[in-house]
Write a protein that holds these residues in place. Structure first.
Motif, short mmCIF file in Angstrom:
data_model
loop_
_atom_site.label_atom_id
_atom_site.label_comp_id
_atom_site.label_asym_id
_atom_site.label_seq_id
_atom_site.Cartn_x
_atom_site.Cartn_y
_atom_site.Cartn_z
N ARG A 50 41.42 33.98 33.20
CA ARG A 50 42.87 33.58 32.83
C ARG A 50 43.87 34.41 33.51
O ARG A 50 43.99 35.66 33.19
CB ARG A 50 43.02 33.61 31.38
N GLU A 51 44.53 33.78 34.61
CA GLU A 51 45.12 34.80 35.52
C GLU A 51 46.50 35.18 34.74
O GLU A 51 46.90 36.45 35.48
CB GLU A 51 45.61 33.96 36.82
N ASP A 52 46.72 34.73 33.67
CA ASP A 52 48.32 35.08 33.12
C ASP A 52 47.80 36.45 32.16
O ASP A 52 48.69 36.87 31.63
CB ASP A 52 48.96 34.16 32.50
N GLU A 53 46.66 36.71 31.92
CA GLU A 53 46.05 37.59 31.07
C GLU A 53 45.54 39.01 31.85
O GLU A 53 44.75 38.80 32.72
CB GLU A 53 45.09 37.28 30.11
N LYS A 101 46.23 43.06 35.49
CA LYS A 101 46.32 41.63 35.68
C LYS A 101 45.50 41.57 37.40
O LYS A 101 45.68 42.35 38.07
CB LYS A 101 47.60 41.09 36.11
N LEU A 102 44.78 40.62 37.33
CA LEU A 102 44.09 40.45 38.61
C LEU A 102 44.98 39.40 39.57
O LEU A 102 45.17 38.36 39.07
CB LEU A 102 42.43 39.66 38.36
N ASP A 103 44.62 39.70 40.56
CA ASP A 103 45.01 38.86 41.82
C ASP A 103 44.22 38.90 43.24
O ASP A 103 43.72 39.96 43.14
CB ASP A 103 46.63 38.46 42.16
N ALA A 104 44.13 38.08 44.04
CA ALA A 104 43.30 38.20 45.09
C ALA A 104 43.73 39.48 46.07
O ALA A 104 42.77 40.04 46.61
CB ALA A 104 43.18 37.00 46.03
N LEU A 105 44.83 39.45 46.12
CA LEU A 105 45.26 40.91 46.94
C LEU A 105 44.80 42.14 46.53
O LEU A 105 44.26 43.06 47.23
CB LEU A 105 46.85 40.86 47.38
N HIS A 106 45.04 42.40 45.17
CA HIS A 106 44.77 43.39 44.50
C HIS A 106 43.18 43.77 44.50
O HIS A 106 42.92 44.88 44.42
CB HIS A 106 45.45 43.78 43.04
N CYS A 107 42.66 42.81 43.98
CA CYS A 107 41.15 42.77 44.13
C CYS A 107 40.69 43.31 45.42
O CYS A 107 39.49 44.01 45.51
CB CYS A 107 40.56 41.49 43.72
N ASP A 129 33.16 43.01 39.18
CA ASP A 129 33.29 41.98 38.23
C ASP A 129 34.48 42.11 37.04
O ASP A 129 35.04 43.16 37.23
CB ASP A 129 32.14 41.75 37.49
N ALA A 130 35.02 41.01 36.56
CA ALA A 130 36.10 41.30 35.57
C ALA A 130 35.73 40.43 34.20
O ALA A 130 35.03 39.67 34.36
CB ALA A 130 37.37 40.15 36.55
N LEU A 131 36.15 41.28 33.39
CA LEU A 131 35.91 40.81 32.19
C LEU A 131 37.23 40.87 31.19
O LEU A 131 38.51 41.27 31.48
CB LEU A 131 35.11 41.99 31.15
N GLN A 132 37.30 39.66 30.58
CA GLN A 132 38.35 39.30 29.67
C GLN A 132 37.70 38.89 28.24
O GLN A 132 36.63 38.20 28.06
CB GLN A 132 39.03 37.97 30.15
N PRO A 133 38.54 39.02 27.11
CA PRO A 133 38.05 38.43 25.64
C PRO A 133 37.80 37.11 26.08
O PRO A 133 38.26 36.49 26.62
CB PRO A 133 39.37 38.81 24.97
N MET A 134 36.75 36.56 25.11
CA MET A 134 36.38 35.10 25.13
C MET A 134 37.73 34.32 24.63
O MET A 134 38.19 34.72 23.75
CB MET A 134 35.14 35.08 24.35
N GLY A 135 37.93 33.39 25.62
CA GLY A 135 39.11 32.48 25.40
C GLY A 135 38.64 31.43 24.55
O GLY A 135 37.46 30.91 24.48
#
Length: 143
Positions: A50-53, A101-107, A129-135
């Motif tokens: 979820r790119e907005d989180e 927050k993730l985006d391709a440039l910062h990754c 890898d990237a982890l987020q709470p289960m949505g």
């Protein structure tokens, strides 16, 4: 609307609990362990990110045991937390973690930085890898 949906919506309206590297119930939503694959491709193919989180960005490195403290000091300057695995007397697998927050440039920038740091310290960068709470509808592998 289920109870879970109501609680989730309520937390979102209130801003929800702050995400930290120690937040429980997070799942892997994107992963990049192939150096030939662009980070934009990794994020683009993820169905759960979820790119907005915010997410916990976790880099996997292998370092000599005597360089772990040095790596932790360097990374802490930019808000990274380094968590070493068990010391087996040989190279130590470590995780560098930061919430952002993730985006391709910062990754891509952080990938290059971590790979360079690992190389300078006689180690190796394995991937991220990237982890987020289960949505809603989130299904991923536990982190």
């Amino acid at each position: 609307m289920s109870f879970f949906d109501r609680v989730r919506d309520l937390l979102r309206k209130r801003g929800g609990p702050e995400l930290t590297p120690d937040t429980e119930g997070v799942v892997v939503v994107a992963e990049a362990f192939d150096v030939a694959e662009a980070d934009s491709t990794v994020l683009g193919r993820s169905q759960n990110w979820r790119e907005d989180e915010p997410a916990i960005l976790r880099h996997h490195l292998v370092l000599p045991p005597d360089r772990v403290t040095e790596a932790a000091s360097i990374l802490a300057q930019d808000g990274w937390e380094l968590r070493p695995g068990p010391d087996s007397g040989g190279p130590v697998r470590v995780h560098a973690l930061r919430v952002q927050k993730l985006d391709a440039l910062h990754c891509a920038q952080e990938r290059a930085r971590m790979a360079g740091l690992a190389q300078r310290l006689d180690g190796d960068w394995l991937g991220w890898d990237a982890l987020q709470p289960m949505g809603l509808g989130g299904s991923g592998r536990d982190g």
